[in-house]
Write a protein that holds these residues in place. Sequence first.
Motif, PDB file in Angstrom:
ATOM      1  N   PRO A 289     -48.576  51.801 -43.398  1.00 36.31           N
ATOM      2  CA  PRO A 289     -48.346  50.359 -43.219  1.00 36.31           C
ATOM      3  C   PRO A 289     -48.584  49.899 -41.779  1.00 36.31           C
ATOM      4  O   PRO A 289     -48.487  50.672 -40.821  1.00 36.31           O
ATOM      5  CB  PRO A 289     -46.865  50.223 -43.585  1.00 36.31           C
ATOM      6  N   MET A 301     -48.965  41.867 -43.136  1.00 35.83           N
ATOM      7  CA  MET A 301     -48.638  43.200 -43.661  1.00 35.83           C
ATOM      8  C   MET A 301     -49.927  43.818 -44.195  1.00 35.83           C
ATOM      9  O   MET A 301     -50.488  43.340 -45.190  1.00 35.83           O
ATOM     10  CB  MET A 301     -47.596  43.110 -44.784  1.00 35.83           C
ATOM     11  N   LEU A 303     -51.239  47.125 -45.854  1.00 34.41           N
ATOM     12  CA  LEU A 303     -50.761  48.322 -46.539  1.00 34.41           C
ATOM     13  C   LEU A 303     -51.947  49.107 -47.072  1.00 34.41           C
ATOM     14  O   LEU A 303     -52.764  48.581 -47.839  1.00 34.41           O
ATOM     15  CB  LEU A 303     -49.828  47.941 -47.701  1.00 34.41           C
ATOM     16  N   ILE A 320     -45.896  48.284 -56.755  1.00 30.92           N
ATOM     17  CA  ILE A 320     -45.362  48.433 -55.397  1.00 30.92           C
ATOM     18  C   ILE A 320     -44.534  47.198 -55.079  1.00 30.92           C
ATOM     19  O   ILE A 320     -45.020  46.065 -55.221  1.00 30.92           O
ATOM     20  CB  ILE A 320     -46.494  48.597 -54.361  1.00 30.92           C
ATOM     21  N   THR A 321     -43.295  47.415 -54.666  1.00 35.85           N
ATOM     22  CA  THR A 321     -42.388  46.320 -54.320  1.00 35.85           C
ATOM     23  C   THR A 321     -42.054  46.400 -52.831  1.00 35.85           C
ATOM     24  O   THR A 321     -41.557  47.428 -52.365  1.00 35.85           O
ATOM     25  CB  THR A 321     -41.099  46.387 -55.149  1.00 35.85           C
ATOM     26  N   VAL A 322     -42.342  45.304 -52.116  1.00 32.62           N
ATOM     27  CA  VAL A 322     -42.120  45.261 -50.675  1.00 32.62           C
ATOM     28  C   VAL A 322     -41.111  44.160 -50.352  1.00 32.62           C
ATOM     29  O   VAL A 322     -41.411  42.977 -50.528  1.00 32.62           O
ATOM     30  CB  VAL A 322     -43.430  44.991 -49.907  1.00 32.62           C
ATOM     31  N   VAL A 350     -39.251  39.473 -52.292  1.00 35.13           N
ATOM     32  CA  VAL A 350     -40.125  40.641 -52.397  1.00 35.13           C
ATOM     33  C   VAL A 350     -41.553  40.184 -52.688  1.00 35.13           C
ATOM     34  O   VAL A 350     -41.788  39.095 -53.225  1.00 35.13           O
ATOM     35  CB  VAL A 350     -39.670  41.621 -53.506  1.00 35.13           C
ATOM     36  N   VAL A 383     -38.586  43.829 -43.316  1.00 33.10           N
ATOM     37  CA  VAL A 383     -39.647  44.309 -44.207  1.00 33.10           C
ATOM     38  C   VAL A 383     -39.372  45.764 -44.594  1.00 33.10           C
ATOM     39  O   VAL A 383     -39.145  46.608 -43.726  1.00 33.10           O
ATOM     40  CB  VAL A 383     -41.023  44.192 -43.536  1.00 33.10           C
ATOM     41  N   GLY A 384     -39.394  46.039 -45.882  1.00 33.83           N
ATOM     42  CA  GLY A 384     -39.175  47.398 -46.368  1.00 33.83           C
ATOM     43  C   GLY A 384     -37.725  47.671 -46.695  1.00 33.83           C
ATOM     44  O   GLY A 384     -36.863  46.808 -46.519  1.00 33.83           O
ATOM     45  N   VAL A 386     -40.360  50.260 -48.910  1.00 28.99           N
ATOM     46  CA  VAL A 386     -41.257  50.024 -50.041  1.00 28.99           C
ATOM     47  C   VAL A 386     -40.853  50.957 -51.192  1.00 28.99           C
ATOM     48  O   VAL A 386     -40.578  52.142 -50.980  1.00 28.99           O
ATOM     49  CB  VAL A 386     -42.716  50.280 -49.635  1.00 28.99           C
ATOM     50  N   THR A 429     -39.307  55.959 -52.888  1.00 26.98           N
ATOM     51  CA  THR A 429     -39.060  55.044 -51.762  1.00 26.98           C
ATOM     52  C   THR A 429     -39.777  55.541 -50.515  1.00 26.98           C
ATOM     53  O   THR A 429     -39.713  56.734 -50.181  1.00 26.98           O
ATOM     54  CB  THR A 429     -37.555  54.929 -51.483  1.00 26.98           C
TER      55      THR A 429
END
Length: 432
Positions: A289, A301, A303, A320-322, A350, A383-384, A386, A429
């Motif tokens: 990231p 961001m 990624l 993917i969930t951020v 998110v 942030v995060g 992830v 995670t």
Amino acid sequence: MNALNPELSVRGEAGKDAVNKFYEMVTALTGDQPPVVMKHKELHFVHIRQGGLYWVATTKADASPFTIIEFLNRLTALVKDYCGCLSEKSVQMNFALIYELLDEVVDFGYIQTTSTDILKNFIQTEAVSSKPFSLFDLSNVGLFGADTQQNKVAPSAAATRPIVSSQGEQGGKNEIFVDVIERMSVVIGANGVLMKADIEGEIRVKCYMPSCSEMRIGLNEEFSIGKSQLSGYGAAVRVDECSFHQAVRLDEFDIYRILKVCPSQGEQTVMQYQLCDDLPTAPPFRLFPSIERDSGGRLLMYLKLRCDLPPKSAAINVSITVPVPKGSLRLSQELSSPDQSAELQPKNKVVHWEIPRFPGGAQLSALFKLEVSGLSSASLQEVGPVSLSFELPKYTCTGLQIRFLRLSPIQPGPSQRWVRYVTHSDSYTIRI
């Protein structure tokens, strides 16, 4: 919400408002997972969740919750055997059958039997088949044959039919499915170091054969339990713990790694195993990231996600969930392939990035530009981490494989034996 009718009360303890009361308690809780055991006045609610449904038992007695949970798990397996699958539609279509099953299984609150073989002699209602779609239904991933079936593929709904067909025949075709299922929990640090890795696996058998006195399942020859040393030329597979179904005979396991079982019609788990903090291969995904603030005051961001599976393997349904800072208003995105998608969910704070198929050895990237009200340097810390969810068909992280699958006596007429492998993410995670 409840798989059962609110009027279905064995002793009359629950009352007609029990289902509504359970619904109120579940919806009033914060978070996605309610406690398994809840209480309202003198009434205890014990539940599990299977097939997107709550399967709930109520009692006023001082009963062991573990016993009730085990009963509910066996009940769902029983319903799956007789109805073919677990879903709201299947329960609605087969309510009469499920009511008849409960009438035979429970007598005035006392459990009589949960054996599929025994109940076949008493159940008269025929199942109505339905074909639901589920991302976590093993019948939707690639199926592989054992022995001489290597080049064949079973239909997607082959293992979601009732064990007793509508014509009264025992399951129609003579087939047996052996599933090797693994669920992995992984935590990767911001520096890319693996901090935690747990794998829980099981070998599950679903049998549609009315007469099979013995089945022999051959595992990897180099299969080790605990810290014992491995020696030989085969691929080494090690697990920390292993347990077996009570019907499994292990007289050939220590030397030849062969499980012998007399499968009953329906589904049963013949072996469970666990491996902790010692993955034999690299984790399936690695994230690179880059989080920064641009000159226009937007949050950038970038990624880059790499799939470290073998080239012939692929992950499917990758999500993917951020987590992003509060006050995120608008999202613009640049994705590396057209089949990907992403969206901002301001309510949950998110960004969801979806990848339908991710080949092994490939690398995909996404650039997200977020407009955040009151963006500051402290906002970058929000942030995060992830989290990823995915499925790995045709793949096991431990390397466990089925060498052979043999039935005795030899079945008359055509019979099919299918071996299927899949790995799910329980929790994956990556800290950034």
